[in-house]
Write a protein that holds these residues in place. Structure first.
Motif, PDB file in Angstrom:
ATOM      1  N   GLY A  14       3.888  -1.269  -2.830  1.00  0.00           N
ATOM      2  CA  GLY A  14       4.044  -0.111  -3.712  1.00  0.00           C
ATOM      3  C   GLY A  14       3.922  -0.507  -5.177  1.00  0.00           C
ATOM      4  O   GLY A  14       4.210  -1.637  -5.561  1.00  0.00           O
ATOM      5  N   LYS A  15       3.521   0.442  -6.007  1.00  0.00           N
ATOM      6  CA  LYS A  15       3.190   0.134  -7.393  1.00  0.00           C
ATOM      7  C   LYS A  15       4.250   0.585  -8.409  1.00  0.00           C
ATOM      8  O   LYS A  15       3.960   0.656  -9.603  1.00  0.00           O
ATOM      9  CB  LYS A  15       1.829   0.771  -7.741  1.00  0.00           C
ATOM     10  CG  LYS A  15       0.667   0.083  -7.033  1.00  0.00           C
ATOM     11  CD  LYS A  15       0.548  -1.348  -7.506  1.00  0.00           C
ATOM     12  CE  LYS A  15      -0.555  -2.129  -6.834  1.00  0.00           C
ATOM     13  NZ  LYS A  15      -0.209  -2.513  -5.456  1.00  0.00           N
ATOM     14  N   ILE A  19       3.840   0.504 -12.871  1.00  0.00           N
ATOM     15  CA  ILE A  19       3.409   1.808 -13.376  1.00  0.00           C
ATOM     16  C   ILE A  19       2.937   1.738 -14.823  1.00  0.00           C
ATOM     17  O   ILE A  19       1.899   2.299 -15.191  1.00  0.00           O
ATOM     18  CB  ILE A  19       4.558   2.831 -13.223  1.00  0.00           C
ATOM     19  CG1 ILE A  19       4.755   3.195 -11.741  1.00  0.00           C
ATOM     20  CG2 ILE A  19       4.275   4.085 -14.039  1.00  0.00           C
ATOM     21  CD1 ILE A  19       3.532   3.745 -11.068  1.00  0.00           C
ATOM     22  N   GLU A  20       3.706   1.059 -15.672  1.00  0.00           N
ATOM     23  CA  GLU A  20       3.334   0.998 -17.089  1.00  0.00           C
ATOM     24  C   GLU A  20       1.975   0.338 -17.273  1.00  0.00           C
ATOM     25  O   GLU A  20       1.130   0.834 -18.029  1.00  0.00           O
ATOM     26  CB  GLU A  20       4.399   0.240 -17.893  1.00  0.00           C
ATOM     27  CG  GLU A  20       5.747   0.932 -17.958  1.00  0.00           C
ATOM     28  CD  GLU A  20       6.645   0.658 -16.770  1.00  0.00           C
ATOM     29  OE1 GLU A  20       7.779   1.168 -16.747  1.00  0.00           O
ATOM     30  OE2 GLU A  20       6.209  -0.067 -15.848  1.00  0.00           O
ATOM     31  N   GLN A  21       1.763  -0.767 -16.581  1.00  0.00           N
ATOM     32  CA  GLN A  21       0.483  -1.480 -16.710  1.00  0.00           C
ATOM     33  C   GLN A  21      -0.689  -0.640 -16.200  1.00  0.00           C
ATOM     34  O   GLN A  21      -1.775  -0.665 -16.777  1.00  0.00           O
ATOM     35  CB  GLN A  21       0.538  -2.819 -15.957  1.00  0.00           C
ATOM     36  CG  GLN A  21       1.485  -3.839 -16.575  1.00  0.00           C
ATOM     37  CD  GLN A  21       2.865  -3.794 -15.955  1.00  0.00           C
ATOM     38  OE1 GLN A  21       3.344  -2.711 -15.573  1.00  0.00           O
ATOM     39  NE2 GLN A  21       3.520  -4.939 -15.856  1.00  0.00           N
ATOM     40  N   GLY A  38      -0.953   5.714  -0.481  1.00  0.00           N
ATOM     41  CA  GLY A  38       0.274   5.060  -0.051  1.00  0.00           C
ATOM     42  C   GLY A  38       1.488   5.925  -0.316  1.00  0.00           C
ATOM     43  O   GLY A  38       1.507   7.125  -0.053  1.00  0.00           O
ATOM     44  N   ALA A  39       2.535   5.331  -0.900  1.00  0.00           N
ATOM     45  CA  ALA A  39       3.770   6.065  -1.177  1.00  0.00           C
ATOM     46  C   ALA A  39       3.663   6.946  -2.413  1.00  0.00           C
ATOM     47  O   ALA A  39       4.556   7.744  -2.672  1.00  0.00           O
ATOM     48  CB  ALA A  39       4.935   5.090  -1.329  1.00  0.00           C
ATOM     49  N   ASP A 182      -6.045   1.357  -4.883  1.00  0.00           N
ATOM     50  CA  ASP A 182      -5.078   0.328  -4.520  1.00  0.00           C
ATOM     51  C   ASP A 182      -5.282  -0.011  -3.045  1.00  0.00           C
ATOM     52  O   ASP A 182      -4.460   0.336  -2.189  1.00  0.00           O
ATOM     53  CB  ASP A 182      -3.657   0.847  -4.777  1.00  0.00           C
ATOM     54  CG  ASP A 182      -2.592  -0.177  -4.453  1.00  0.00           C
ATOM     55  OD1 ASP A 182      -2.873  -1.385  -4.561  1.00  0.00           O
ATOM     56  OD2 ASP A 182      -1.474   0.228  -4.074  1.00  0.00           O
ATOM     57  N   PRO A 183      -6.394  -0.683  -2.722  1.00  0.00           N
ATOM     58  CA  PRO A 183      -6.706  -0.953  -1.322  1.00  0.00           C
ATOM     59  C   PRO A 183      -5.787  -2.012  -0.742  1.00  0.00           C
ATOM     60  O   PRO A 183      -5.063  -2.690  -1.491  1.00  0.00           O
ATOM     61  CB  PRO A 183      -8.144  -1.493  -1.402  1.00  0.00           C
ATOM     62  CG  PRO A 183      -8.186  -2.185  -2.732  1.00  0.00           C
ATOM     63  CD  PRO A 183      -7.356  -1.310  -3.650  1.00  0.00           C
ATOM     64  N   PRO A 184      -5.762  -2.166   0.581  1.00  0.00           N
ATOM     65  CA  PRO A 184      -5.092  -3.341   1.144  1.00  0.00           C
ATOM     66  C   PRO A 184      -5.649  -4.593   0.471  1.00  0.00           C
ATOM     67  O   PRO A 184      -6.861  -4.765   0.368  1.00  0.00           O
ATOM     68  CB  PRO A 184      -5.480  -3.279   2.631  1.00  0.00           C
ATOM     69  CG  PRO A 184      -5.743  -1.825   2.882  1.00  0.00           C
ATOM     70  CD  PRO A 184      -6.370  -1.317   1.620  1.00  0.00           C
ATOM     71  N   TYR A 185      -4.758  -5.431  -0.031  1.00  0.00           N
ATOM     72  CA  TYR A 185      -5.195  -6.554  -0.852  1.00  0.00           C
ATOM     73  C   TYR A 185      -5.935  -7.626  -0.038  1.00  0.00           C
ATOM     74  O   TYR A 185      -5.655  -7.829   1.147  1.00  0.00           O
ATOM     75  CB  TYR A 185      -3.993  -7.201  -1.534  1.00  0.00           C
ATOM     76  CG  TYR A 185      -3.561  -6.527  -2.821  1.00  0.00           C
ATOM     77  CD1 TYR A 185      -3.975  -5.234  -3.147  1.00  0.00           C
ATOM     78  CD2 TYR A 185      -2.723  -7.183  -3.719  1.00  0.00           C
ATOM     79  CE1 TYR A 185      -3.567  -4.629  -4.322  1.00  0.00           C
ATOM     80  CE2 TYR A 185      -2.313  -6.581  -4.898  1.00  0.00           C
ATOM     81  CZ  TYR A 185      -2.741  -5.299  -5.193  1.00  0.00           C
ATOM     82  OH  TYR A 185      -2.343  -4.708  -6.361  1.00  0.00           O
TER      83      TYR A 185
END
Length: 272
Positions: A14-15, A19-21, A38-39, A182-185
């Motif tokens: 999750g990000k 968030i700020e970046q 995602g979430a 934001d794909p699966p890394y």
């Protein structure tokens, strides 16, 4: 943005902490598109007029649609599963079996939230037959995210939720859209490869295809990923910058290390 809003789901990768970046790197526009929502931390903590939010997991997207359509009913019904009697290993596996056996979309949505909060580490994982297989989490008192659900439902009025392949999302683009991917890394090692979030994995060919679609997109695309030799190659034609992120990369809490991640920004492609 003064107050950060947490997602109501626990979510690997999750990000919320970034968030700020991420917001610093997203250009202003009317609509944000997320092929891998995602979430929904970016959705919940950004300010666009509208959102097109996609995920390949149908259980996730159907739950989001239900919460948007009838939030109070969903919240009241979901609260039932956060009574102490449901925080029990035998009951959890009974509920997991029920989830895997039913095709009732509403019941699956309720149990999806229940298992997310009661299952191990907030994982979302399916076996090859499509069965949810995350084990019991053994938490003292799982949190019922009522206020987070209410905030999500209100913000969802701006959103359209779809369940398609990531490639399809690039066919919906308008010139002034912005995409955050934001794909699966890409795994840091062979043993770290985790591809069972949905019933099919996200393979190297998908990483390559996503980079190519981003490079040729008619609008701005921002991609997050691990900083590896592969991603540096894939994102060679993007504007890249790198950050270090605290990440638990083994089962031991003491093994918390700093991992390098890349933000790759592809500017809008102007066709000849």
């Amino acid at each position: 943005m003064t107050k950060k809003n947490r997602a109501f789901l626990k979510w690997a990768g999750g990000k919320y902490s970034l968030i700020e970046q991420i917001n610093q790197r997203l250009p202003g526009s009317k609509r944000l598109i997320e092929p891998f929502v995602g979430a929904g931390s970016v959705f919940l903590n950004s300010d666009f007029e509208s959102y097109l939010l996609n995920d390949i997991n149908p259980d996730l997207i159907e739950m989001y649609k239900i919460i948007k359509r009838k939030p109070l009913q969903f919240i009241n019904d979901a609260r039932h599963y956060f009574q102490p009697k449901y925080n029990n290993e035998a009951i959890y596996y009974q509920m997991r079996t029920e989830f895997n056996a039913t095709s009732d979309v509403y019941q699956r949505a309720l149990l999806f939230l229940y298992m997310n909060r009661h299952g191990y580490n907030g994982l979302c994982r399916y076996n090859q037959k499509g069965g949810f297989n995350v084990p019991f989490g053994r938490y003292k008192k799982p949190y019922f995210p009522e206020k987070e659900l209410i905030f999500f439902a209100e913000k969802a009025k701006k959103a359209t939720f779809v369940c398609k392949s990531y490639e399809k999302l690039f066919q919906y683009l308008r010139d002034d859209d912005v995409l955050y991917c934001d794909p699966p890394y890409v795994p840091l090692s062979d043993s770290a490869n985790f591809t069972s979030y949905a019933r099919t994995g996200f393979l190297r060919k998908d990483q390559e295809k996503l980079a190519l679609l981003a490079e040729n997109s008619k609008c701005c695309v921002l991609i997050s990923n691990h900083d590896t030799a592969l991603t540096r190659e894939l994102y060679a034609n993007a504007e890249c910058d790198f950050i270090n992120v605290a990440r638990t990369i083994s089962s031991k809490a003491s093994s918390r290390k700093s991992v390098s991640e890349v933000f790759a920004r592809f500017r809008a492609h102007s066709p000849n």
